[in-house]
Design a protein around this motif. Structure first.
Motif, PDB file in Angstrom:
ATOM      1  N   ASP A  76      56.732  93.021 -12.011  1.00 10.82           N
ATOM      2  CA  ASP A  76      55.594  92.260 -12.541  1.00 10.82           C
ATOM      3  C   ASP A  76      54.794  91.631 -11.403  1.00 10.82           C
ATOM      4  O   ASP A  76      53.556  91.623 -11.428  1.00 10.82           O
ATOM      5  CB  ASP A  76      56.072  91.163 -13.487  1.00 10.82           C
ATOM      6  N   LYS A  78      54.564  92.726  -8.360  1.00 12.54           N
ATOM      7  CA  LYS A  78      53.882  93.807  -7.640  1.00 12.54           C
ATOM      8  C   LYS A  78      52.636  94.249  -8.407  1.00 12.54           C
ATOM      9  O   LYS A  78      51.571  94.430  -7.816  1.00 12.54           O
ATOM     10  CB  LYS A  78      54.847  94.977  -7.458  1.00 12.54           C
ATOM     11  N   MET A  79      52.758  94.389  -9.721  1.00 16.14           N
ATOM     12  CA  MET A  79      51.590  94.791 -10.519  1.00 16.14           C
ATOM     13  C   MET A  79      50.515  93.708 -10.484  1.00 16.14           C
ATOM     14  O   MET A  79      49.324  94.021 -10.439  1.00 16.14           O
ATOM     15  CB  MET A  79      52.012  95.072 -11.964  1.00 16.14           C
ATOM     16  N   MET A  80      50.897  92.459 -10.487  1.00 14.46           N
ATOM     17  CA  MET A  80      49.930  91.368 -10.428  1.00 14.46           C
ATOM     18  C   MET A  80      49.185  91.385  -9.097  1.00 14.46           C
ATOM     19  O   MET A  80      47.977  91.211  -9.049  1.00 14.46           O
ATOM     20  CB  MET A  80      50.631  90.026 -10.615  1.00 14.46           C
ATOM     21  N   LYS A  81      49.911  91.600  -8.013  1.00 15.47           N
ATOM     22  CA  LYS A  81      49.272  91.650  -6.697  1.00 15.47           C
ATOM     23  C   LYS A  81      48.317  92.834  -6.593  1.00 15.47           C
ATOM     24  O   LYS A  81      47.259  92.733  -5.986  1.00 15.47           O
ATOM     25  CB  LYS A  81      50.332  91.745  -5.586  1.00 15.47           C
ATOM     26  N   GLN A  82      48.695  93.956  -7.181  1.00 13.93           N
ATOM     27  CA  GLN A  82      47.826  95.130  -7.118  1.00 13.93           C
ATOM     28  C   GLN A  82      46.601  94.957  -8.002  1.00 13.93           C
ATOM     29  O   GLN A  82      45.536  95.483  -7.706  1.00 13.93           O
ATOM     30  CB  GLN A  82      48.607  96.385  -7.522  1.00 13.93           C
ATOM     31  N   SER A  83      46.701  94.225  -9.070  1.00 19.99           N
ATOM     32  CA  SER A  83      45.557  94.026  -9.959  1.00 19.99           C
ATOM     33  C   SER A  83      44.603  92.973  -9.422  1.00 19.99           C
ATOM     34  O   SER A  83      43.493  92.851  -9.929  1.00 19.99           O
ATOM     35  CB  SER A  83      46.031  93.624 -11.354  1.00 19.99           C
ATOM     36  N   GLU A  84      44.988  92.245  -8.396  1.00 23.56           N
ATOM     37  CA  GLU A  84      44.107  91.243  -7.801  1.00 23.56           C
ATOM     38  C   GLU A  84      43.001  91.862  -6.962  1.00 23.56           C
ATOM     39  O   GLU A  84      42.029  91.196  -6.619  1.00 23.56           O
ATOM     40  CB  GLU A  84      44.910  90.269  -6.936  1.00 23.56           C
ATOM     41  N   LYS A  85      43.130  93.109  -6.635  1.00 22.93           N
ATOM     42  CA  LYS A  85      42.128  93.777  -5.808  1.00 22.93           C
ATOM     43  C   LYS A  85      40.866  93.989  -6.647  1.00 22.93           C
ATOM     44  O   LYS A  85      40.918  94.515  -7.749  1.00 22.93           O
ATOM     45  CB  LYS A  85      42.660  95.112  -5.303  1.00 22.93           C
ATOM     46  N   PHE A  86      39.754  93.551  -6.116  1.00 25.10           N
ATOM     47  CA  PHE A  86      38.485  93.676  -6.827  1.00 25.10           C
ATOM     48  C   PHE A  86      37.733  94.908  -6.331  1.00 25.10           C
ATOM     49  O   PHE A  86      37.870  95.325  -5.179  1.00 25.10           O
ATOM     50  CB  PHE A  86      37.621  92.431  -6.600  1.00 25.10           C
ATOM     51  N   GLU A  87      36.906  95.429  -7.204  1.00 23.84           N
ATOM     52  CA  GLU A  87      36.105  96.603  -6.817  1.00 23.84           C
ATOM     53  C   GLU A  87      35.027  96.162  -5.829  1.00 23.84           C
ATOM     54  O   GLU A  87      34.484  95.076  -5.929  1.00 23.84           O
ATOM     55  CB  GLU A  87      35.462  97.222  -8.051  1.00 23.84           C
ATOM     56  N   GLN A  91      40.156  97.472   0.209  1.00 25.45           N
ATOM     57  CA  GLN A  91      41.494  97.406  -0.348  1.00 25.45           C
ATOM     58  C   GLN A  91      42.491  97.492   0.794  1.00 25.45           C
ATOM     59  O   GLN A  91      42.642  98.518   1.433  1.00 25.45           O
ATOM     60  CB  GLN A  91      41.729  98.544  -1.340  1.00 25.45           C
TER      61      GLN A  91
END
Length: 148
Positions: A76, A78-87, A91
Motif C-alpha cells: 500500500d 509503495k502504491m501510494m508513493k507511485q500515485s503521488e507522481k503528477f503528470e 518522474q
C-alpha cells in the motif's frame, strides 16, 4: 439511547428523594445525615477517580511497552508513493531499497509517536491519582473521627 441521556437526571432525582425522606424521618439529626451523605459521596467520587487513573496508567504502560502496530502494508505504501507522481513532472524513479527504507522509517516514527503518546497519557493519568487521593484520605479520616 435516550435512556443514557436521562440516566444522570434519574440518579440525581433518586438521591434527592432519598435525602428528603431521610431528613424528614430524622428531624433531630437532619444535618448529621446530610454531612454523612456528603462525606460518603465525596469518598465515592474520589475513589472512582483514583481507580480510573490507575486503570488508565496500566493501559498507557501497556501501550508504552508494546505500542500498537502500524497498519499500512508495504505494498500500500509503495502504491501510494507511485500515485503521488503528477503528470507533466519529471518522474524520478525510486529504487525498491529506498522505498523500503522510507517505509521502515515511517514505521519507526509511528512507533516512537505512539510511545510518546503513552508517556503523555501516563502523566495525565497521574493527575487522576495525585489530585483526588489527598482529598480521599482527608475525608476518610474525617469520617473515622465522626464515627468515634
Amino acid at each position: 439511547m435516550t435512556f443514557f441521556i436521562f440516566l444522570p437526571l434519574m440518579i440525581g432525582a433518586v438521591l434527592i428523594a432519598f435525602l428528603i425522606v431521610v431528613v424528614t424521618k430524622n428531624k433531630e439529626g437532619g444535618e448529621s445525615v446530610i454531612r454523612h451523605l456528603y462525606t460518603y459521596l465525596v469518598l465515592f467520587a474520589t475513589l472512582m477517580m483514583v481507580i480510573g487513573g490507575g486503570i488508565s496508567i496500566f493501559m498507557a504502560t501497556a501501550d508504552l511497552v508494546s505500542p500498537p502496530t502500524y497498519y499500512q502494508s508495504y505494498s500500500d505504501f509503495k502504491m501510494m508513493k507511485q500515485s503521488e507522481k503528477f503528470e507533466g513532472q519529471k518522474q524520478t524513479e525510486v529504487s525498491d531499497e529506498q522505498l523500503r527504507a522510507e517505509y521502515d522509517q515511517l514505521i519507526a516514527d509511528e512507533k516512537r509517536r505512539q510511545q510518546e503518546n503513552a508517556k503523555n497519557q501516563i502523566i495525565k493519568s497521574l493527575g487522576f491519582i495525585v489530585i483526588p487521593l489527598p482529598i480521599f484520605i482527608y475525608f476518610s479520616r474525617m469520617r473515622r473521627k465522626t464515627i468515634e
